[in-house]
Structure formats: C-alpha cells, structure tokens
Design a protein around this motif. Structure first.
Motif, PDB file in Angstrom:
ATOM      1  N   ALA A 258       1.346  -1.241  -0.664  1.00  0.00           N
ATOM      2  CA  ALA A 258      -0.056   0.104   0.178  1.00  0.00           C
ATOM      3  C   ALA A 258       1.016   1.313   0.262  1.00  0.00           C
ATOM      4  N   LEU A 259       1.407   1.266   1.141  1.00  0.00           N
ATOM      5  CA  LEU A 259       2.480   2.642   0.677  1.00  0.00           C
ATOM      6  C   LEU A 259       3.183   2.388  -0.322  1.00  0.00           C
ATOM      7  N   PHE A 260       4.037   1.594  -0.967  1.00  0.00           N
ATOM      8  CA  PHE A 260       4.703   1.388  -2.462  1.00  0.00           C
ATOM      9  C   PHE A 260       3.702   1.970  -3.293  1.00  0.00           C
ATOM     10  N   ALA A 261       1.867   1.643  -3.313  1.00  0.00           N
ATOM     11  CA  ALA A 261       1.483   2.362  -4.803  1.00  0.00           C
ATOM     12  C   ALA A 261       1.086   3.831  -4.093  1.00  0.00           C
ATOM     13  N   ALA A 262       0.885   4.281  -3.193  1.00  0.00           N
ATOM     14  CA  ALA A 262       0.509   6.057  -2.504  1.00  0.00           C
ATOM     15  C   ALA A 262       1.919   6.263  -3.306  1.00  0.00           C
ATOM     16  N   LEU A 263       3.244   5.799  -2.798  1.00  0.00           N
ATOM     17  CA  LEU A 263       4.339   6.962  -3.029  1.00  0.00           C
ATOM     18  C   LEU A 263       4.355   6.941  -4.933  1.00  0.00           C
ATOM     19  N   THR A 264       4.234   5.651  -5.496  1.00  0.00           N
ATOM     20  CA  THR A 264       4.611   5.512  -6.385  1.00  0.00           C
ATOM     21  C   THR A 264       3.063   7.305  -6.824  1.00  0.00           C
ATOM     22  N   ALA A 265       2.582   6.329  -7.157  1.00  0.00           N
ATOM     23  CA  ALA A 265       1.325   7.620  -7.436  1.00  0.00           C
ATOM     24  C   ALA A 265       1.869   8.595  -7.264  1.00  0.00           C
ATOM     25  N   VAL A 266       1.656   9.166  -5.946  1.00  0.00           N
ATOM     26  CA  VAL A 266       2.575  10.921  -6.087  1.00  0.00           C
ATOM     27  C   VAL A 266       4.268  10.917  -6.574  1.00  0.00           C
ATOM     28  N   ALA A 267       4.308  10.103  -7.097  1.00  0.00           N
ATOM     29  CA  ALA A 267       5.870  10.368  -7.980  1.00  0.00           C
ATOM     30  C   ALA A 267       5.166  10.462  -9.475  1.00  0.00           C
ATOM     31  N   VAL A 268       4.380   9.845  -9.628  1.00  0.00           N
ATOM     32  CA  VAL A 268       3.904  10.140 -10.947  1.00  0.00           C
ATOM     33  C   VAL A 268       2.693  11.448 -11.220  1.00  0.00           C
ATOM     34  N   LEU A 269       1.527  11.415 -10.476  1.00  0.00           N
ATOM     35  CA  LEU A 269       0.691  12.231 -10.665  1.00  0.00           C
ATOM     36  C   LEU A 269       1.166  13.344 -10.475  1.00  0.00           C
ATOM     37  N   SER A 270       2.514  13.663  -9.040  1.00  0.00           N
ATOM     38  CA  SER A 270       2.295  14.865  -9.063  1.00  0.00           C
ATOM     39  C   SER A 270       3.419  15.387 -10.284  1.00  0.00           C
ATOM     40  N   GLY A 271       3.737  14.898 -11.215  1.00  0.00           N
ATOM     41  CA  GLY A 271       4.885  15.392 -11.789  1.00  0.00           C
ATOM     42  C   GLY A 271       6.162  16.220 -11.268  1.00  0.00           C
ATOM     43  N   LYS A 272       6.338  15.740 -10.180  1.00  0.00           N
ATOM     44  CA  LYS A 272       8.308  16.289  -9.497  1.00  0.00           C
ATOM     45  C   LYS A 272       8.932  15.727  -9.624  1.00  0.00           C
ATOM     46  N   ASP A 273      10.371  16.606  -9.782  1.00  0.00           N
ATOM     47  CA  ASP A 273      11.513  15.728  -9.920  1.00  0.00           C
ATOM     48  C   ASP A 273      11.934  15.884  -8.080  1.00  0.00           C
ATOM     49  N   PHE A 274      12.054  14.416  -8.307  1.00  0.00           N
ATOM     50  CA  PHE A 274      12.293  13.889  -6.846  1.00  0.00           C
ATOM     51  C   PHE A 274      14.208  13.793  -6.446  1.00  0.00           C
ATOM     52  N   SER A 275      14.548  14.586  -7.437  1.00  0.00           N
ATOM     53  CA  SER A 275      16.419  14.069  -7.652  1.00  0.00           C
ATOM     54  C   SER A 275      16.569  15.126  -6.499  1.00  0.00           C
ATOM     55  N   PHE A 276      15.939  15.742  -5.787  1.00  0.00           N
ATOM     56  CA  PHE A 276      16.767  16.334  -4.865  1.00  0.00           C
ATOM     57  C   PHE A 276      16.716  15.791  -3.386  1.00  0.00           C
ATOM     58  N   LEU A 277      16.412  14.331  -3.381  1.00  0.00           N
ATOM     59  CA  LEU A 277      16.566  14.247  -2.586  1.00  0.00           C
ATOM     60  C   LEU A 277      17.896  12.847  -2.559  1.00  0.00           C
ATOM     61  N   ARG A 278      18.403  12.794  -3.618  1.00  0.00           N
ATOM     62  CA  ARG A 278      19.920  12.125  -3.215  1.00  0.00           C
ATOM     63  C   ARG A 278      20.107  12.348  -1.975  1.00  0.00           C
ATOM     64  N   SER A 279      20.828  13.813  -1.929  1.00  0.00           N
ATOM     65  CA  SER A 279      22.362  13.991  -0.803  1.00  0.00           C
ATOM     66  C   SER A 279      21.032  13.925   0.520  1.00  0.00           C
ATOM     67  N   PHE A 280      19.768  13.451   0.877  1.00  0.00           N
ATOM     68  CA  PHE A 280      18.730  13.042   1.835  1.00  0.00           C
ATOM     69  C   PHE A 280      19.603  11.865   1.566  1.00  0.00           C
ATOM     70  N   LEU A 281      19.250  11.002   1.412  1.00  0.00           N
ATOM     71  CA  LEU A 281      18.647   9.672   1.339  1.00  0.00           C
ATOM     72  C   LEU A 281      20.635   9.850   1.375  1.00  0.00           C
ATOM     73  N   VAL A 282      22.174   9.826   0.834  1.00  0.00           N
ATOM     74  CA  VAL A 282      23.069   9.522   0.757  1.00  0.00           C
ATOM     75  C   VAL A 282      23.619  10.101   2.465  1.00  0.00           C
ATOM     76  N   VAL A 283      23.350  11.060   2.979  1.00  0.00           N
ATOM     77  CA  VAL A 283      23.513  11.368   4.361  1.00  0.00           C
ATOM     78  C   VAL A 283      22.641  10.356   5.219  1.00  0.00           C
ATOM     79  N   GLY A 284      21.182  10.459   4.849  1.00  0.00           N
ATOM     80  CA  GLY A 284      20.730   9.675   6.061  1.00  0.00           C
ATOM     81  C   GLY A 284      21.247   8.321   6.017  1.00  0.00           C
ATOM     82  N   GLY A 285      21.625   7.659   4.596  1.00  0.00           N
ATOM     83  CA  GLY A 285      22.029   5.895   4.634  1.00  0.00           C
ATOM     84  C   GLY A 285      23.279   6.295   5.859  1.00  0.00           C
ATOM     85  N   ILE A 286      24.549   6.659   5.565  1.00  0.00           N
ATOM     86  CA  ILE A 286      25.421   6.847   6.735  1.00  0.00           C
ATOM     87  C   ILE A 286      24.617   7.626   7.813  1.00  0.00           C
ATOM     88  N   ILE A 287      24.135   7.713   8.434  1.00  0.00           N
ATOM     89  CA  ILE A 287      24.264   8.108   9.678  1.00  0.00           C
ATOM     90  C   ILE A 287      23.121   6.708   9.813  1.00  0.00           C
TER      91      ILE A 287
END
Length: 230
Positions: A127-156
C-alpha cells in the motif's frame, strides 16, 4: 508516382522502459518470495539465528556480507553493458535479500506463532509503495533533490546500526520509523529517476534499485509490527 506514406510512429522508448522495469520488479519480488519459501524448508533459519546469537559482532558480519554482495550485484546490474551480467546482478541481489531476511522472518514467526504478521507487513508495504508511486507519477515532481538526504541518511543509519551492534543498545521504534521515511524517500527518488533519467537499456538496474528500496521498506514495516506485538 506512388504516394509517400508517413513513417509509422516510433515506439515510445520511455513507456517501454517503464513497463520493463516494473515487470522486472514484479519478477524480482516473486523470486524473493519463492526463495524465502525454499530457504525455510532448510536448516538455514536455525543456523542463522544461532550464529547471530553467538556474539556481539555476528550480526555485523552478516550485515557486512550483505553490503559486499549488494555492492557487487549493483556493479553488475548498473555498470555492465552485458544483459546477462545485469541479470546476474539482479539475481544475486534478490538472493542476498532473501538470505538476510531469514532471521528476521524466523523471529517474527516464533514471536507471534503465526505467519499473519508477514501478510500484514506485505500488505502495508504494498500500500505504501503504491501510494508513493502515485505521488511521484501524478505530481509530476522531480524528486532528484532527495539524493543528498538519502546519502546522508544512509550513512547515519549505518553508523547507528554498527554502534547498536557493538555497544548492545536497542535502536527502538523511532529508528524504525526514521528508516521507513528513508525507504519512502528512496522509492520517490527511484521512481523519479525511472520516469526521467535512466537510459532505456537500464531497466534491469532500475528494477534492482527499486527492489532494494521496497525490501528496505518491508524490513522496517515488519520490525515495527513485531515491536507493536510485544
């Protein structure tokens, strides 16, 4: 003089790439489920639980092996032009995820005495995966800005996991919640890349990255459900 007909429209490479990516994701999830069923017909769950309980650094050894195999698998899937090598990377990563999930699933089954918690975790993750996929597709937003958050968050996150294993403290419910946020951000980021950035020949590598994010989400959804059952 024959009338010249307009050329047939070219196949939409991006649409074909997306279908292939999600088709391979479905195949990877199916293979993961089949491997789990097969592994639980062997002595591996008991052996892994005994090894994990044998010492403070045992789980770190298991985790380190998974990280190494995951790095090799990603190198094959994303860095090779050979389609066979890409499939080898995807298969290797799915197998590694199936193995590392074994002790967590075994503990969940022992704790609850039922496999219902596994179905609940799978349903919530889906359910979470479907909701997140819908947000990414329907919003048309580019989420590439999350890369830094993912790198830092992954290290922490990795640092906290290592410290928890070394010093023997429980990371708790808040950490699992934070990891669900991290996994959700990773799904948004991966989906955005699938829609915009990946080359049309990279569907195997894209499926691997999306599978890794879904597996991470499933891991911590299951951990939260287990903690709530306590």
């Amino acid at each position: 003089m024959p009338v010249r007909r307009p050329a047939a429209p070219a196949v939409d490479d991006r649409a074909l790439f997306i279908r292939r990516t999600y088709g391979h994701l479905a195949g990877a999830l199916g293979a993961f489920l089949l491997l789990e069923i097969l592994l639980f017909q062997t002595a591996l769950p008991e052996a892994m639980l005994e090894f994990a309980a044998s010492g403070r650094f045992a789980w770190l050894m298991i985790l380190g092996g998974f990280v190494l195999v995951g790095w090799i698998a990603r190198s094959f899937a994303a860095g090779s032009r050979s389609l066979g090598a890409q499939y080898l990377g995807l298969a290797l990563y799915v197998a590694a995820e199936a193995v590392i999930f074994v002790p967590l699933i075994a503990i969940a089954l022992v704790m609850t005495g039922s496999d219902a918690i596994l179905y609940q975790a799978a349903a919530l993750t889906g359910a979470l995966f479907a909701a997140l996929t819908a947000v990414a597709v329907l919003s048309g937003k580019d989420f590439s800005f999350l890369r830094s958050f993912l790198v830092v968050g992954g290290i922490i996150a990795m640092g906290l996991i290592v410290c928890g294993a070394i010093f023997g403290f429980d990371l708790g419910l808040a950490f699992s919640g934070g990891m669900i946020v991290l996994a959700s951000a990773s799904i948004l980021y991966d989906t955005s890349k699938i829609l915009r950035e990946y080359d049309s020949s990279q569907y195997v590598g894209a499926a691997l990255e999306l599978f890794a994010s879904v597996a991470l989400l499933l891991w911590y959804v299951l951990r939260i459900l287990m903690r709530l059952r306590r």
